[in-house]
Design an enzyme around this catalytic site. Sequence first.
Site, mmCIF file in Angstrom:
data_model
loop_
_atom_site.group_PDB
_atom_site.id
_atom_site.type_symbol
_atom_site.label_atom_id
_atom_site.label_comp_id
_atom_site.label_asym_id
_atom_site.label_seq_id
_atom_site.Cartn_x
_atom_site.Cartn_y
_atom_site.Cartn_z
ATOM 1 N N CYS B 86 59.414 46.530 78.670
ATOM 2 C CA CYS B 86 58.167 46.638 77.910
ATOM 3 C C CYS B 86 57.974 45.406 77.035
ATOM 4 O O CYS B 86 57.825 44.319 77.571
ATOM 5 C CB CYS B 86 58.112 47.947 77.134
ATOM 6 S SG CYS B 86 56.451 48.327 76.527
ATOM 7 N N HIS B 189 58.496 51.783 81.122
ATOM 8 C CA HIS B 189 59.710 52.271 80.460
ATOM 9 C C HIS B 189 60.554 53.054 81.458
ATOM 10 O O HIS B 189 60.350 54.251 81.655
ATOM 11 C CB HIS B 189 59.331 53.190 79.290
ATOM 12 C CG HIS B 189 58.851 52.465 78.090
ATOM 13 N ND1 HIS B 189 59.699 52.016 77.086
ATOM 14 C CD2 HIS B 189 57.605 52.089 77.715
ATOM 15 C CE1 HIS B 189 58.987 51.407 76.158
ATOM 16 N NE2 HIS B 189 57.716 51.431 76.509
ATOM 17 N N GLU B 191 63.489 54.131 81.128
ATOM 18 C CA GLU B 191 64.301 55.161 80.455
ATOM 19 C C GLU B 191 63.485 56.423 80.186
ATOM 20 O O GLU B 191 64.041 57.460 79.853
ATOM 21 C CB GLU B 191 64.872 54.612 79.136
ATOM 22 C CG GLU B 191 63.906 54.487 77.971
ATOM 23 C CD GLU B 191 63.017 53.265 78.026
ATOM 24 O OE1 GLU B 191 62.960 52.610 79.082
ATOM 25 O OE2 GLU B 191 62.368 52.960 77.003
#
Lengths: 248, 209
Positions: B86, B189, B191
């Site tokens: 990001c 993202h 994660e």
Amino acid sequence: MLRPRLVPVLLLDKRRLINTQKFKESRYLGDPINAIKLFNDLMVDEILILDRSAGPSNEIDYNYLERLAARARSPIGYGGGVRTTEQAVRVSSLGFEKVAFCTSALSNPSVLSSSSQILGRQSVICCLNIKTNPFTRRLSTFSHSDAAIGAPLETTLSRLYHEDFGELLLYSQALDGSRSNYDLKLLSAVHTNKDHLPIITICGGLSSSTDLLELHRKYPYLGFAGTSFFVYSGPLDAVLISYQNPFF
Amino acid sequence: MISPRVAILNYGIGNLSAISQALATCSVDSCVIETYSQFFNNNCTHIILPGVGHFKACMDAFLSSHLYSLIEHASDSGAFPILGICSGMQMLSSFSEEGDCAGLSLIPGRVLSLSSLDVPFTPHMGWNQVAVHSKHQSEPFPSLHSSYFYFVHSFYFQADESHVIASTSYQATFPCVVFKDNIFGAQFHPEKSHSAGLKFLSEFASLAC
């Protein structure tokens, strides 16, 4: 192609997960941390936490928020008692992708822009509670914690045009907990001046997949949020965490 | 074969816990580091540069940390794969319009406002698919095919085609995975992108070091 967002909103009251009807009549649902775990397993698009117990007389529960964020595998946002940029930065540092301003968005809208300068505008939500005058049907914004703050919706929106933030969350009091479909008049009113506004997400009244698909056709970039839709099941409103996303 | 250990750089910004837990879910070892020596003392093999928020705020924090020399060494030596996530991806550029600020200049390109493209709204927020460019169909990230990832950003990385692995479409098309040699950047993202994101992180950790 960008998929429409479907967002469970988890209402908190002193570390308890609750649900409301028209922002009142709260019903205890369970443990918020457990709810987040269940939504993780259901692979939700995002989660938004709104803490009703955080406000002028109660500090933001940072310790608990850190535990909530640590549990979330989905993007997660938080609102409740956030009044300053410093508080927003602190909440963000705990692991929240987005921070929502509610009362402060009305009393001090410049906090939206100042927070965007540090967090990035995509991380800043302006949350507006909307009420409908039962006689005139006019829409206005209001605050749970400060009855003196409030204005006609058009007035509030025109003030917000000058501020920089990434998402506008419209939360309808009249339709909160109703599961009767979103406030179509509210959506129409806001989209009249949408060129000045960022991403819009609607909450209050989320009813069915059919209604979602129909609204998506009319408002292709609208985000959809809800409370009761994701936590109740059956004719007796048994508590059951679920997430059926018609956009998958 | 050396087991990977991913160093998650802590310069005060980014959701380090989420990245660490995502890697653990993939059975990839990781540790949070704050200095050059910690990277080598912990026998790390890969680097993740996280990032959330305003570009200038991220750059100011990073340059104030003790980690720039590590990134510089990893880049110059080519010995350790680096992944920027990001705002971390955007920091790898030469310049960003967000704050009119210089980046780390590790991947050629500039970061520009999405509002300069024909996009319906900014930010670009939500789950979107990526299109892998033809030269990178099978590597290094097979997980990118036909998968949705979570995006939340207002600026994009404008890079030359030769440095783009994948793009995404939001009415306009722009890069979302970029690279140069051992350095990679992902706008989304991973994660927070459920199983697709976990596969992506796993593939990054599997890159040769």
